[in-house]
Design a protein around this motif. Structure first.
Motif, PDB file in Angstrom:
ATOM      1  N   ILE A   4       0.829  -1.215   0.000  1.00  0.00           N
ATOM      2  CA  ILE A   4       0.000   0.000   0.000  1.00  0.00           C
ATOM      3  C   ILE A   4       0.865   1.267   0.000  1.00  0.00           C
ATOM      4  CG2 ILE A   4      -0.288   0.045   2.509  1.00  0.00           C
ATOM      5  CD1 ILE A   4      -2.977   1.091   0.021  1.00  0.00           C
ATOM      6  N   LEU A   5       2.031   1.216   0.629  1.00  0.00           N
ATOM      7  CA  LEU A   5       2.882   2.407   0.670  1.00  0.00           C
ATOM      8  C   LEU A   5       3.422   2.759  -0.719  1.00  0.00           C
ATOM      9  CD1 LEU A   5       4.798   1.823   4.002  1.00  0.00           C
ATOM     10  CD2 LEU A   5       2.832   3.297   3.575  1.00  0.00           C
ATOM     11  N   VAL A   6       3.801   1.760  -1.491  1.00  0.00           N
ATOM     12  CA  VAL A   6       4.256   2.007  -2.858  1.00  0.00           C
ATOM     13  C   VAL A   6       3.093   2.546  -3.698  1.00  0.00           C
ATOM     14  CG1 VAL A   6       5.120   0.899  -4.958  1.00  0.00           C
ATOM     15  CG2 VAL A   6       6.129   0.331  -2.754  1.00  0.00           C
ATOM     16  N   ALA A   7       1.899   1.996  -3.480  1.00  0.00           N
ATOM     17  CA  ALA A   7       0.720   2.460  -4.213  1.00  0.00           C
ATOM     18  C   ALA A   7       0.393   3.907  -3.866  1.00  0.00           C
ATOM     19  CB  ALA A   7      -0.468   1.561  -3.909  1.00  0.00           C
ATOM     20  N   LEU A   8       0.459   4.250  -2.590  1.00  0.00           N
ATOM     21  CA  LEU A   8       0.183   5.635  -2.185  1.00  0.00           C
ATOM     22  C   LEU A   8       1.252   6.589  -2.707  1.00  0.00           C
ATOM     23  CD1 LEU A   8      -1.118   5.079   1.449  1.00  0.00           C
ATOM     24  CD2 LEU A   8      -2.448   5.689  -0.588  1.00  0.00           C
ATOM     25  N   ASP A   9       2.491   6.127  -2.758  1.00  0.00           N
ATOM     26  CA  ASP A   9       3.564   6.940  -3.334  1.00  0.00           C
ATOM     27  C   ASP A   9       3.301   7.187  -4.821  1.00  0.00           C
ATOM     28  OD1 ASP A   9       6.074   8.314  -3.142  1.00  0.00           O
ATOM     29  OD2 ASP A   9       6.990   6.615  -4.199  1.00  0.00           O
ATOM     30  N   PHE A  10       2.868   6.138  -5.540  1.00  0.00           N
ATOM     31  CA  PHE A  10       2.510   6.283  -6.948  1.00  0.00           C
ATOM     32  C   PHE A  10       1.355   7.277  -7.101  1.00  0.00           C
ATOM     33  CE2 PHE A  10      -0.124   5.081 -10.576  1.00  0.00           C
ATOM     34  CZ  PHE A  10       0.806   5.063 -11.606  1.00  0.00           C
TER      35      PHE A  10
END
Length: 125
Positions: free
Chosen positions: A108-114
């Motif tokens: 989820i952190l990579v997705a939120l960063d994207f």
């Protein structure tokens, strides 16, 4: 006194209605971030049904742009579609139906960063 109250009520009602019409006058960008990890496999049909019904019934209007970002270990922009016709709506629903939750993990952190990098690229934000 009662006339003043009715006038005040009418003024507040008229202001809120005109404010809502002003808010809805311009098209919007509607962004959905969808987890496609295998942990959701048992609930995936329900999630898709709820997302499609709720989002399109309550949030997407004619002229809006719908963005679907799926993510598991990495995010992926699935579709960015202006909703001008039934054909556009069908294309979005088809994209939802083609996504399968088969990945082992989700981040989820990579997705939120994207998402944080993607949102400023939208022309209306």
């Amino acid at each position: 006194m009662f006339k003043h109250f009715r006038f005040l009520f009418f003024l507040c009602f008229f202001s809120s209605v005109s404010f809502q019409f002003n808010l809805r006058a311009e098209p919007s960008d509607v962004v959905v971030l969808l987890d496609t990890s295998g942990s959701l496999l048992a609930y995936y049909e329900q999630i898709n049904e709820i997302v499609v019904k709720e989002i399109f019934a309550n949030y997407v209007r004619h002229g809006d742009v719908f963005h679907l970002i799926s993510f598991n270990a990495s995010p992926n922009l699935e579709i960015s579609q202006i909703v001008d016709s039934q054909r556009d709506f069908s294309r979005i629903v088809s994209k939802f139906l083609l996504i399968h939750p088969l990945a082992k993990t989700s981040d989820i952190l990579v997705a939120l960063d994207f998402l944080q990098g993607y949102l400023p690229t939208l022309p209306r934000l």
